[in-house]
Design a protein around this motif. Structure first.
Motif, short mmCIF file in Angstrom:
data_model
loop_
_atom_site.label_atom_id
_atom_site.label_comp_id
_atom_site.label_asym_id
_atom_site.label_seq_id
_atom_site.Cartn_x
_atom_site.Cartn_y
_atom_site.Cartn_z
N VAL A 43 6.63 -5.44 9.71
CA VAL A 43 6.28 -4.28 10.59
C VAL A 43 7.05 -4.55 12.02
CG1 VAL A 43 3.91 -3.76 9.84
CG2 VAL A 43 4.01 -5.39 11.58
N CYS B 235 3.38 1.02 1.43
CA CYS B 235 3.30 1.84 2.57
C CYS B 235 2.75 3.11 2.65
CB CYS B 235 4.57 2.19 3.44
SG CYS B 235 5.66 0.75 3.77
N SER B 236 1.84 3.40 3.37
CA SER B 236 1.01 4.46 3.60
C SER B 236 1.63 5.81 3.79
CB SER B 236 -0.33 4.38 4.43
OG SER B 236 0.14 4.31 5.68
N CYS C 167 7.55 3.86 5.90
CA CYS C 167 7.37 2.48 5.97
C CYS C 167 7.51 1.90 7.61
CB CYS C 167 8.17 1.50 5.10
SG CYS C 167 7.53 1.47 3.38
N THR D 35 1.78 3.72 10.48
CA THR D 35 1.53 3.59 9.01
C THR D 35 1.04 2.00 8.59
OG1 THR D 35 3.62 5.03 9.05
CG2 THR D 35 3.25 3.48 6.86
N THR D 36 0.33 2.15 7.63
CA THR D 36 -0.17 0.82 7.16
C THR D 36 0.98 0.08 6.16
OG1 THR D 36 -2.28 1.58 7.56
CG2 THR D 36 -2.32 -0.17 6.07
N SER E 20 1.29 -2.85 3.50
CA SER E 20 0.57 -3.86 2.54
C SER E 20 1.60 -4.82 2.06
CB SER E 20 -0.36 -3.46 1.53
OG SER E 20 -1.39 -2.61 2.04
N THR F 110 -2.47 -6.83 5.02
CA THR F 110 -2.15 -5.34 5.54
C THR F 110 -2.02 -5.55 7.11
OG1 THR F 110 -3.37 -4.28 3.82
CG2 THR F 110 -2.97 -3.09 5.66
N GLN F 111 -0.94 -4.78 7.51
CA GLN F 111 -0.62 -4.53 8.99
C GLN F 111 -0.41 -3.24 9.27
OE1 GLN F 111 -0.31 -6.91 11.60
NE2 GLN F 111 -1.28 -8.40 10.23
N LYS F 112 -0.46 -2.96 10.69
CA LYS F 112 -0.21 -1.72 10.89
C LYS F 112 0.91 -1.40 11.91
CE LYS F 112 -3.21 2.33 12.23
NZ LYS F 112 -4.45 2.67 12.57
#
Length: 148
Positions: free
Chosen positions: A63, A99-100, A103, A108-109, A111, A141-143
């Motif tokens: 991220v 990615c939710s 990316c 976005t989250t 993982s 997981t990171q945002k």
């Protein structure tokens, strides 16, 4: 009256000296598998620590990068370094990024999922033998932040 004499040794002298042989034999027979089990559990625990650290660091560095190819490369390097630090082969680790949404879009989250095949101790050192004790995995997981 006639007394009868036994020609055999008394019971206390017949078994003299064999206890130490039995003890050594049983100790080797029982202690070698127990020691190997302890080594194997330690190897698996080390693998578990390696994947937790690798997944965490991979998500963090992913991220932080400005573009997708650099992010993927940084995450792969983080996994390789974390796995090698714990004494495992980096080729036995697999990284998957999900990615939710986009990316690297803010909010976005992301993982990072790391999977590692842990080899049996001693047996894994024999060339041509591929004996895995277990496969361990972890996800972090990171945002993606709004401000970078």
């Amino acid at each position: 009256m006639q007394s009868l004499r036994s020609s055999t040794l008394p019971a206390s002298r017949a078994e003299e000296g064999s206890a130490i042989v039995e003890f050594i034999f049983l100790a080797v027979l029982l202690m070698v598998p127990v020691a190997y089990l302890i080594l194997t559990v330690g190897q698996i625990q080390g693998g578990a620590y390696a994947v937790v650290g690798a997944a965490d660091q991979a998500a963090k560095v992913f991220v932080m990068e400005p573009d997708l190819p650099a992010a993927q490369l940084a995450a792969e390097q983080a996994v390789r370094l974390a796995v090698q630090d714990m004494g495992f082969d980096a080729g036995a680790a697999e990284l998957t990024i999900s990615c939710s949404a986009g990316c690297l879009t803010p909010g976005t989250t992301v993982s990072a999922h790391v999977q590692l095949r842990v080899e049996l101790p001693v047996v894994g050192a024999v060339p041509g033998v591929n004996a895995n004790a277990a496969t361990v995995d972890s996800t972090a997981t990171q945002k993606v932040g709004r401000f970078r």
